[in-house]
Design a protein around this motif. Structure first.
Motif, mmCIF file in Angstrom:
data_model
loop_
_atom_site.group_PDB
_atom_site.id
_atom_site.type_symbol
_atom_site.label_atom_id
_atom_site.label_comp_id
_atom_site.label_asym_id
_atom_site.label_seq_id
_atom_site.Cartn_x
_atom_site.Cartn_y
_atom_site.Cartn_z
ATOM 1 N N LYS A 118 -1.681 -2.455 -4.105
ATOM 2 C CA LYS A 118 -0.813 -3.749 -3.857
ATOM 3 C C LYS A 118 -1.471 -4.536 -2.593
ATOM 4 O O LYS A 118 -1.926 -3.969 -1.578
ATOM 5 C CB LYS A 118 0.600 -3.365 -3.094
ATOM 6 C CG LYS A 118 1.481 -4.201 -2.865
ATOM 7 C CD LYS A 118 2.773 -3.762 -2.358
ATOM 8 C CE LYS A 118 3.967 -4.810 -2.176
ATOM 9 N NZ LYS A 118 4.544 -4.903 -0.882
ATOM 10 N N ILE A 119 -1.571 -5.865 -2.923
ATOM 11 C CA ILE A 119 -2.452 -6.639 -1.819
ATOM 12 C C ILE A 119 -1.268 -7.049 -0.753
ATOM 13 O O ILE A 119 -0.232 -7.652 -0.957
ATOM 14 C CB ILE A 119 -2.860 -7.939 -2.700
ATOM 15 C CG1 ILE A 119 -3.834 -7.548 -3.687
ATOM 16 C CG2 ILE A 119 -3.581 -8.852 -1.661
ATOM 17 C CD1 ILE A 119 -4.323 -8.610 -4.567
ATOM 18 N N VAL A 120 -1.759 -6.715 0.567
ATOM 19 C CA VAL A 120 -0.775 -7.020 1.629
ATOM 20 C C VAL A 120 -1.345 -7.988 2.639
ATOM 21 O O VAL A 120 -0.515 -8.289 3.469
ATOM 22 C CB VAL A 120 -0.415 -5.440 2.199
ATOM 23 C CG1 VAL A 120 0.313 -4.733 1.340
ATOM 24 C CG2 VAL A 120 -1.740 -4.778 2.937
ATOM 25 N N ASP A 151 0.717 -9.700 -6.809
ATOM 26 C CA ASP A 151 0.169 -8.959 -5.577
ATOM 27 C C ASP A 151 -0.353 -7.561 -6.052
ATOM 28 O O ASP A 151 -0.397 -6.898 -5.387
ATOM 29 C CB ASP A 151 1.093 -8.874 -4.403
ATOM 30 C CG ASP A 151 2.407 -7.777 -5.059
ATOM 31 O OD1 ASP A 151 2.583 -7.635 -6.405
ATOM 32 O OD2 ASP A 151 3.359 -7.219 -4.342
ATOM 33 N N LYS A 152 -0.665 -7.394 -7.388
ATOM 34 C CA LYS A 152 -1.228 -6.354 -7.919
ATOM 35 C C LYS A 152 -2.734 -6.290 -7.821
ATOM 36 O O LYS A 152 -3.310 -7.215 -8.431
ATOM 37 C CB LYS A 152 -0.749 -6.068 -9.333
ATOM 38 C CG LYS A 152 0.672 -5.640 -9.365
ATOM 39 C CD LYS A 152 0.540 -3.879 -9.501
ATOM 40 C CE LYS A 152 2.019 -3.493 -8.993
ATOM 41 N NZ LYS A 152 2.766 -3.777 -7.803
ATOM 42 N N GLU A 204 -2.642 0.569 -0.538
ATOM 43 C CA GLU A 204 -2.564 -0.843 -0.170
ATOM 44 C C GLU A 204 -4.034 -1.419 -0.149
ATOM 45 O O GLU A 204 -4.966 -0.573 0.003
ATOM 46 C CB GLU A 204 -1.721 -1.168 1.157
ATOM 47 C CG GLU A 204 -0.444 -0.935 1.270
ATOM 48 C CD GLU A 204 0.228 -1.287 2.443
ATOM 49 O OE1 GLU A 204 1.496 -1.372 2.583
ATOM 50 O OE2 GLU A 204 -0.403 -1.380 3.520
#
Ligand code: AMP
Ligand code: MG
Length: 388
Positions: free
Chosen positions: A64-66, A111-112, A83
């Motif tokens: 997950k892009i944070v 956001d994947k 993450e």
């Protein structure tokens, strides 16, 4: 008369007064360090990304892009398992980063972050201290500073370095027959070229001739020229007038100025009438006037001494052995420095070995050393000094 080895030893054994100065990074190329340099911090000083891509936490095929970190960002992000953050080359990797993946190897859906293959732990991360550790010796005293050396010193944040001063070199050419290039030449005159060749040879190795004089073959002007030039020089180089002709006044002028002979005449070809002297902490080389002799003597004897006077770890031209590309016989009765050309890792002795002949030296790139009365066969190794 001394042998080549004796002459070199006499030069090498001179005790010299090395002076130091503080130089800015911009102006220290070719100077030699007068003190060791150690790393003031770990280099790199923080773990950082070697690629434009994503910093990942844990080994997965989906993250997950944070967030994002660019080079120079001060953020103290810490990742959680699974993450990822967008990251750029040189940016500090977030805490708990397992690996960085280059952007070419991922696809993004909202956001994947999806990976083609799972990352390997530590990939694409430049680790703190992997190049240098704080306190590690980087350069030893005497290191002759190169462009890459300047880059490294700069990257250690060092603005100024302590280096040895380079010697002040003055030059005197002597000869009634000499006329400057560009001037009309009368019968019997020749163009003065040694001052240009010797100055250029100095510059080629990072040394500078400060004052240059051209003096006729008259005792008094040579004597007063020597006094004047010695005042400001650490090393005075003279060309011509050191042989045994009736108009060769250099040796006498040096003696009357209190210069003490260290050697005169070397058993070699070319450059037999070579003189080396000393007055206090000043040194004098009087080179024979023949263009090839003077330059050859500069390379073999003067250059190592200039390095010595500048505290360098170098001791002259690079020396290598190369197989000779043809049979050769040195019929001369003196050991010889022959004008030669190295190509395809073989050395060829060039035509035009006369002491006055500079063309072969201009087209060649080495001085090949062959002993007196010696025959060599094609393929035999020959010791060469690389002049370019
Ligand atoms: P010398 O050592 O003074 O006997 O000179 C030997 C030979 O070198 C003579 O043929 C000179 O004309 C020549 N020569 C001397 N000085 C120079 C110079 N500065 N430039 C070119 N040739 C020179
Ligand atoms: Mg002369």
């Amino acid at each position: 008369m001394v042998t080549i080895e004796e002459a070199l030893k006499i030069i090498q054994d001179q005790s010299v007064n090395l002076k130091t100065e503080n130089r800015h990074l911009e102006n220290c190329l070719g100077f030699s360090l007068s003190e060791n340099i150690t790393a003031p911090f770990d280099m790199p000083s923080f773990d950082n990304s070697a690629m434009d891509g994503y910093a990942l936490c844990g080994i997965h095929s989906e993250y997950k892009i944070v967030g994002e970190v660019a080079a120079g960002d001060m953020s103290e992000i810490e990742l959680k398992e699974g993450e990822a953050v967008r990251i750029f080359t040189g940016a500090k990797v977030p805490g708990k980063t397992t690996a960085v993946i280059m952007q070419e190897k991922v696809s993004i859906h909202g956001d994947k972050l999806l990976l083609e293959t799972e990352p390997k732990e530590g990939q694409c991360i430049r680790r703190k201290g992997e190049e240098l550790k704080e306190g590690q010796l980087v350069f030893e005293k005497g290191y002759s500073i190169t462009p890459a050396g300047i880059g490294l010193i700069g990257s250690l944040g060092i603005e100024k370095v302590e280096v040895f001063k380079k010697p002040v070199i003055n030059l005197i050419t002597t000869g009634n027959e000499l006329i400057q290039p560009g001037k009309p030449k009368a019968v019997g005159q020749i163009f003065e070229s040694n001052s240009y060749a010797l100055t250029a040879a100095c510059e080629n190795f990072g040394f500078h001739c400060k004052d240059k004089k051209q003096i006729a073959d008259d005792f008094e002007p040579i004597k007063s020229g020597v006094i004047e030039s010695l005042e400001t020089a650490d090393v005075l180089i003279l060309s011509g007038g050191i042989s045994v002709g009736d108009y060769d006044f250099v040796k006498q002028a040096l003696e009357e100025n209190g210069v003490e002979e260290q050697f005169y005449k070397v058993f070699q070809k070319p450059g037999k009438p070579l003189y080396f002297g000393k007055k206090g902490d000043k040194f004098v080389f009087a080179l024979p006037g023949n263009p090839a002799s003077s330059l050859s003597c500069f390379y073999v004897y003067v250059l190592p001494f200039l390095y010595q006077l500048s505290g360098s770890d170098k001791n002259g031209l690079e020396r290598y052995s190369f197989p000779i590309s043809h049979d050769f016989e040195n019929r001369g009765d003196r050991p010889s420095f022959l004008k030669a050309k190295i190509s395809n890792s073989k050395v060829e002795i060039l035509n035009g070995q006369g002491s006055s002949m500079i063309q072969s030296m201009a087209l060649g790139n080495a001085l090949a050393f062959i002993d007196a009365e010696t025959s060599v066969k094609k393929g035999d190794p020959i010791e060469c000094l690389l002049i370019s």
